[in-house]
Design a protein around this motif. Structure first.
Motif, PDB file in Angstrom:
ATOM      1  N   THR A   1     -32.535 -59.373 -94.849  1.00 35.02           N
ATOM      2  CA  THR A   1     -32.359 -59.652 -96.548  1.00 35.02           C
ATOM      3  C   THR A   1     -31.687 -60.938 -96.670  1.00 35.02           C
ATOM      4  O   THR A   1     -30.936 -61.657 -95.739  1.00 35.02           O
ATOM      5  N   LEU A   2     -31.675 -61.283 -97.813  1.00 38.34           N
ATOM      6  CA  LEU A   2     -30.698 -62.429 -98.552  1.00 38.34           C
ATOM      7  C   LEU A   2     -29.696 -62.148 -99.131  1.00 38.34           C
ATOM      8  O   LEU A   2     -29.669 -61.215-100.091  1.00 38.34           O
ATOM      9  N   VAL A   3     -28.406 -62.718 -98.608  1.00 40.91           N
ATOM     10  CA  VAL A   3     -27.223 -62.590 -99.502  1.00 40.91           C
ATOM     11  C   VAL A   3     -26.998 -63.740-100.077  1.00 40.91           C
ATOM     12  O   VAL A   3     -26.363 -64.832 -99.535  1.00 40.91           O
ATOM     13  N   PRO A   4     -27.382 -63.875-101.498  1.00 40.59           N
ATOM     14  CA  PRO A   4     -27.191 -65.284-102.025  1.00 40.59           C
ATOM     15  C   PRO A   4     -25.727 -65.768-102.319  1.00 40.59           C
ATOM     16  O   PRO A   4     -24.819 -65.232-102.749  1.00 40.59           O
ATOM     17  N   TRP A   5     -25.673 -66.909-102.217  1.00 38.70           N
ATOM     18  CA  TRP A   5     -24.114 -67.699-102.825  1.00 38.70           C
ATOM     19  C   TRP A   5     -24.439 -68.186-104.173  1.00 38.70           C
ATOM     20  O   TRP A   5     -25.375 -68.877-104.158  1.00 38.70           O
ATOM     21  N   ILE A   6     -23.769 -67.385-105.190  1.00 39.31           N
ATOM     22  CA  ILE A   6     -23.694 -67.946-106.418  1.00 39.31           C
ATOM     23  C   ILE A   6     -22.447 -68.940-106.798  1.00 39.31           C
ATOM     24  O   ILE A   6     -21.380 -68.644-106.778  1.00 39.31           O
ATOM     25  N   ALA A   7     -22.759 -70.104-106.554  1.00 33.86           N
ATOM     26  CA  ALA A   7     -21.809 -71.060-106.885  1.00 33.86           C
ATOM     27  C   ALA A   7     -20.984 -71.159-107.887  1.00 33.86           C
ATOM     28  O   ALA A   7     -19.532 -71.490-107.759  1.00 33.86           O
ATOM     29  N   ALA A   8     -21.757 -70.708-109.244  1.00 28.54           N
ATOM     30  CA  ALA A   8     -20.774 -70.821-110.367  1.00 28.54           C
ATOM     31  C   ALA A   8     -19.456 -69.548-110.144  1.00 28.54           C
ATOM     32  O   ALA A   8     -18.632 -69.802-110.620  1.00 28.54           O
ATOM     33  N   ALA A   9     -20.069 -68.607-109.551  1.00 24.98           N
ATOM     34  CA  ALA A   9     -19.146 -67.425-109.364  1.00 24.98           C
ATOM     35  C   ALA A   9     -18.183 -67.471-108.076  1.00 24.98           C
ATOM     36  O   ALA A   9     -17.132 -66.849-107.831  1.00 24.98           O
ATOM     37  N   GLY A  10     -18.654 -68.421-107.339  1.00 25.63           N
ATOM     38  CA  GLY A  10     -17.817 -68.996-105.919  1.00 25.63           C
ATOM     39  C   GLY A  10     -17.777 -67.604-104.999  1.00 25.63           C
ATOM     40  O   GLY A  10     -17.210 -67.512-104.470  1.00 25.63           O
ATOM     41  N   GLU A  11     -19.000 -67.091-104.944  1.00 25.83           N
ATOM     42  CA  GLU A  11     -19.116 -65.704-104.089  1.00 25.83           C
ATOM     43  C   GLU A  11     -20.473 -65.416-103.635  1.00 25.83           C
ATOM     44  O   GLU A  11     -21.340 -65.779-104.291  1.00 25.83           O
ATOM     45  N   LEU A  12     -20.625 -64.522-102.495  1.00 25.09           N
ATOM     46  CA  LEU A  12     -21.915 -63.974-102.199  1.00 25.09           C
ATOM     47  C   LEU A  12     -22.131 -62.666-102.939  1.00 25.09           C
ATOM     48  O   LEU A  12     -21.252 -61.915-103.240  1.00 25.09           O
ATOM     49  N   LYS A  13     -23.407 -62.585-103.178  1.00 22.97           N
ATOM     50  CA  LYS A  13     -23.632 -61.327-104.057  1.00 22.97           C
ATOM     51  C   LYS A  13     -24.559 -60.445-102.903  1.00 22.97           C
ATOM     52  O   LYS A  13     -25.653 -60.708-102.316  1.00 22.97           O
ATOM     53  N   THR A  14     -24.142 -59.110-102.820  1.00 25.65           N
ATOM     54  CA  THR A  14     -24.830 -58.077-102.018  1.00 25.65           C
ATOM     55  C   THR A  14     -25.764 -57.174-102.596  1.00 25.65           C
ATOM     56  O   THR A  14     -26.785 -56.263-102.177  1.00 25.65           O
TER      57      THR A  14
ATOM     58  N   GLN B   1     -23.095 -68.899 -96.469  1.00 27.86           N
ATOM     59  CA  GLN B   1     -21.941 -68.817 -95.916  1.00 27.86           C
ATOM     60  C   GLN B   1     -21.772 -67.755 -95.121  1.00 27.86           C
ATOM     61  O   GLN B   1     -22.568 -66.920 -94.948  1.00 27.86           O
ATOM     62  N   PRO B   2     -20.770 -67.617 -94.240  1.00 29.90           N
ATOM     63  CA  PRO B   2     -20.371 -66.537 -93.280  1.00 29.90           C
ATOM     64  C   PRO B   2     -19.941 -65.187 -93.873  1.00 29.90           C
ATOM     65  O   PRO B   2     -19.591 -65.347 -95.347  1.00 29.90           O
ATOM     66  N   LEU B   3     -20.657 -64.138 -93.601  1.00 32.09           N
ATOM     67  CA  LEU B   3     -20.433 -62.888 -94.418  1.00 32.09           C
ATOM     68  C   LEU B   3     -19.106 -62.288 -94.036  1.00 32.09           C
ATOM     69  O   LEU B   3     -18.851 -61.836 -92.939  1.00 32.09           O
ATOM     70  N   PRO B   4     -18.025 -62.273 -95.175  1.00 36.83           N
ATOM     71  CA  PRO B   4     -16.897 -61.816 -95.105  1.00 36.83           C
ATOM     72  C   PRO B   4     -16.733 -60.123 -94.616  1.00 36.83           C
ATOM     73  O   PRO B   4     -17.592 -59.571 -95.009  1.00 36.83           O
TER      74      PRO B   4
END
Length: 554
Positions: free
Chosen positions: A174-187, A213-216
Motif C-alpha cells: 500500500t501507499l503511505v503518502p507524505w503530506i508536505a503541508a502537514a509535514g507527516e505521513l498519512k496512514t 520517508q521511513p515509517l516511524p
C-alpha cells in the motif's frame, strides 16, 4: 502443495508490487530455497503481444516463446529461475480456456459461472505454474477494489481457506503518502485499502508500506492496530535511489525471516546477499561513466524498452561504470539530423520495434555510427536498419529496404521468409498476401558464431542461445553480395538458413555489432550479458580516445 505468497496492491497502481515481490524472492533464493514467481493480470487480452507499447510498455519474451507482461522481466532479473508461459496468466486466457472447455462439453451442460468455473481455472493455472518448488510468489495485477481483479482475489481466498495459513500467505503493498503541508505521513489510505481487502474475505499477513520517508514506529504501531496485522509484519518500503538496494532493505527488516517462520520453509539457512551488496556498491561508487544514446520509436514511454535500459546498466556494473542513457526519438533523426543529436555520445543502441514510422531515422543513426566510428549496437529492428544502411550506402543497392515498410522496393534486403524462399529452399516471387503473423519467430533459439568475429570473442563460445521476437529476416538472396561489400555475417541459425548477427570488420570500425535476437532478456544485474558488457567497454574506450583499447591490445 507448494507454499504460496500472494502479493496484492492497494491505494494506487504502479507502487512496485513486482519489484517488491521479486526482491523477497531473491532473498529466499539465497537461503537455499527453490523459488518461482507468477503474474495474474486482470486485463482481457489473451497476452500482451498485440498491446500498444505506449499503453502497456515492454512485451517480455520467455524461453518457450510466451509474450508476457514486463513484470516477468523484473522476476528473472532478480531470481535465477527461468520462467515460461505458465508464469503469466491473464483474464483473457482464463476465459478462453473456460469457453473452450464449455464448447467441448467438459462441464456436462452445467451453467458456466465465475464461481466455480472461472476461479477453478485460475487455481488450476496457479497449481500448474508452482508445482515442484519450495515456495512461489504470485502477484495479482491491478489494485484492490478494481472489478477486473475480483475473480483472482476470490480464487486466492479459496486457496487460503482450504490450505490454511501455513501454505498460503497474503502480502499487501500500500501507499503511505507524505503530506508536505502537514509535514507527516498519512496512514488512512492503507487502513482503507486493508478494509477493502477484508471485505472480500482476505486478511493480510504482511503489509509493505511504500513511502517517501521511513515509517516511524508510531505510524507502524497505528497501522498494525487498525489493520489487525502484527507490528513485526508492517514493513517500511521507502523509496531507494538504487533499485538493487531493496532486497537488502527488506532483509534488514526481517521480511524473509517472517515468511520462513510463517510458512515453515526449509532449509532455513541464513541469507547471503553479497552479490546484491556488490551490485549496489558498483552503482554507488563507479570508477567511470559513459553516455549511451538509445534511438527508438517509443522513447516517450521508456517502459517499452525496460529490459534494454536495465541491460545497459548491468553492462556498466560489470566494470563499475555508470551508464547515462540519452533517450532519442528515431523520427527526430530525420528532421534534426544525426550530427546534432549524436555528436556527444559514447555509444549508440538502436532497439527493436515494428512499422515504418521512424525507421529511416534508425537507418540514419546506423550510418552516422558507422561513418564516425561510434560503437553501435543494433537489436532486432536495429539490426535490420543496419543492414539497410549498409546495403544502400556501402553495397550500392539504391532503394534497399525492408518489405515491412516498402513491399515494392527494388532491393528487399529484409523480408518475410515466405517472400524469398519456399519450404524447399527455392526462391519465390514476393507475395503481398503473405501471412504476416505466420512467420513470427519467438522464444529461445540456438545460433552458431563465426570464429574470429567480435561476437565469438564476446560470448567466448561457438554456440549460444538467445530469445527472439520478430517476423522479418535478413534476405539470404543478398547474403553473398553484402559479404562481398564488407559486411561480416558473424552468427547464423544452426541450420545455416537465417542470419542472426552481423558486424563490421574491426580494422574498419572499433565496435559495430547488430543481432536479430533480444539479448536484453537474458541480462541480470549479477551476471550481465556479454554483448552489453562488451558494448559498454567499447563506449569507455571511445570516451578515452581509444586508450583503453590500446592498453588492452598491448
Amino acid at each position: 502443495m507448494t507454499p504460496l505468497i500472494f502479493v496484492t496492491g492497494g491505494v494506487v497502481s504502479s507502487l512496485g508490487k513486482g519489484i517488491a515481490a521479486a526482491s523477497l524472492a531473491s532473498i529466499l533464493e539465497t537461503r537455499g530455497l527453490k523459488v518461482t514467481m507468477m503474474k495474474l493480470d486482470p486485463y482481457i487480452n489473451v497476452d500482451p503481444g498485440t498491446m500498444s507499447p505506449f499503453q502497456h510498455g515492454e512485451v517480455y519474451v520467455t524461453d518457450d516463446g510466451a509474450e508476457t507482461d514486463l513484470d516477468l522481466g523484473h522476476y528473472e532479473r532478480f531470481v535465477r529461475t527461468r520462467l515460461s508461459r505458465r508464469n503469466s496468466v491473464t483474464t483473457g486466457r482464463i476465459y478462453e480456456a473456460v469457453i473452450r472447455k464449455e464448447r467441448r462439453g467438459d462441464y456436462l451442460g452445467a451453467t458456466v459461472q465465475v464461481i466455480p468455473h472461472i476461479t477453478d481455472e485460475i487455481r488450476r493455472c496457479i497449481d500448474e505454474a508452482t508445482e515442484g518448488y519450495d515456495v512461489a510468489l504470485v502477484e495479482i495485477g491491478g489494485t484492490v477494489g478494481d472489478i477486473e481483479s475480483l475473480p483472482f482475489l476470490e480464487a486466492i481466498r479459496q486457496i487460503r481457506a482450504e490450505r490454511g495459513p501455513e501454505k498460503a500467505l497474503f502480502m499487501h503493498l500500500t501507499l503511505v503518502p507524505w503530506i508536505a503541508a502537514a509535514g507527516e505521513l498519512k496512514t488512512k489510505p492503507t487502513q482503507h485499502s486493508v478494509k477493502e481487502l477484508r471485505s472480500i474475505g482476505i486478511q493480510p499477513d504482511v503489509l509493505l508500506c511504500r513511502s517517501e520517508q521511513p515509517l516511524p514506529d508510531g505510524e507502524r504501531r497505528k497501522i498494525a492496530l487498525f489493520t489487525n496485522v502484527p507490528e513485526r509484519a508492517v514493513i517500511s518500503v521507502q523509496d531507494v535511489d538504487v533499485l538493487y538496494k531493496l532486497p537488502l532493505e527488506l532483509h534488514a527488516q526481517g521480511l524473509d525471516a517472517l515468511v520462513v517462520d510463517r510458512l515453515r520453509l526449509q532449509p532455513p539457512r541464513p541469507a547471503d546477499l553479497h552479490e546484491w551488496e556488490a551490485a549496489v556498491d558498483a552503482t554507488v561508487n563507479p570508477v567511470d561513466e559513459v553516455t549511451i544514446a538509445v534511438v527508438g520509436k517509443y522513447v516517450d514511454h521508456k517502459d517499452a524498452y525496460k529490459s534494454v535500459g536495465e541491460a545497459l546498466k548491468h553492462g556498466g556494473l560489470r566494470q563499475r561504470t555508470r551508464v547515462n542513457l540519452k533517450w532519442l526519438e528515431s523520427q527526430d533523426m530525420e528532421t534534426a539530423g544525426a550530427e546534432a543529436l549524436l555528436a556527444d555520445v559514447d555509444g549508440i543502441l538502436v532497439p527493436g520495434g515494428f512499422g515504418d514510422r521512424g525507421f529511416e531515422g534508425k537507418v540514419l543513426t546506423s550510418k552516422f555510427a558507422r561513418e564516425h566510428g561510434i560503437p553501435y549496437f543494433g537489436i532486432c529492428y536495429g539490426m535490420q536498419a543496419a543492414v539497410v544502411d549498409f546495403a544502400r550506402h556501402r553495397a550500392g543497392l539504391e532503394g534497399a529496404n525492408s518489405t515491412e515498410n516498402d513491399k515494392q522496393c527494388p532491393h528487399p534486403v529484409i523480408g518475410l521468409i515466405t517472400e524469398w524462399r519456399t519450404s524447399t529452399g527455392d526462391v519465390e516471387k514476393r507475395d503481398e498476401k503473405s501471412d504476416l503473423g505466420g512467420t513470427m519467430r519467438l522464444g529461445l533459439q540456438e545460433q552458431r558464431l563465426k570464429p574470429g568475429t567480435l561476437a565469438r570473442e564476446l560470448y567466448g563460445k561457438d554456440v549460444v542461445a538467445e530469445r527472439h521476437r520478430h517476423r522479418y529476416e535478413f534476405n539470404n538472396r543478398y547474403r553473398t553480395q553484402l559479404e562481398d561489400a564488407g559486411l561480416v555475417i558473424a552468427g547464423k541459425s544452426m541450420d545455416d538458413t537465417l542470419v542472426e548477427v552481423v558486424e563490421l570488420p574491426r580494422d574498419e570500425h572499433p565496435w559495430f555489432l547488430a543481432c536479430q535476437a533480444h539479448p536484453e532478456f537474458l541480462s541480470t544485474p549479477r551476471e550481465g550479458h556479454p554483448l552489453f558488457v562488451g558494448f559498454i567497454r567499447a563506449a569507455r574506450e571511445k570516451k578515452a580516445g581509444g586508450s583503453l583499447l590500446k592498453e588492452a591490445r598491448a
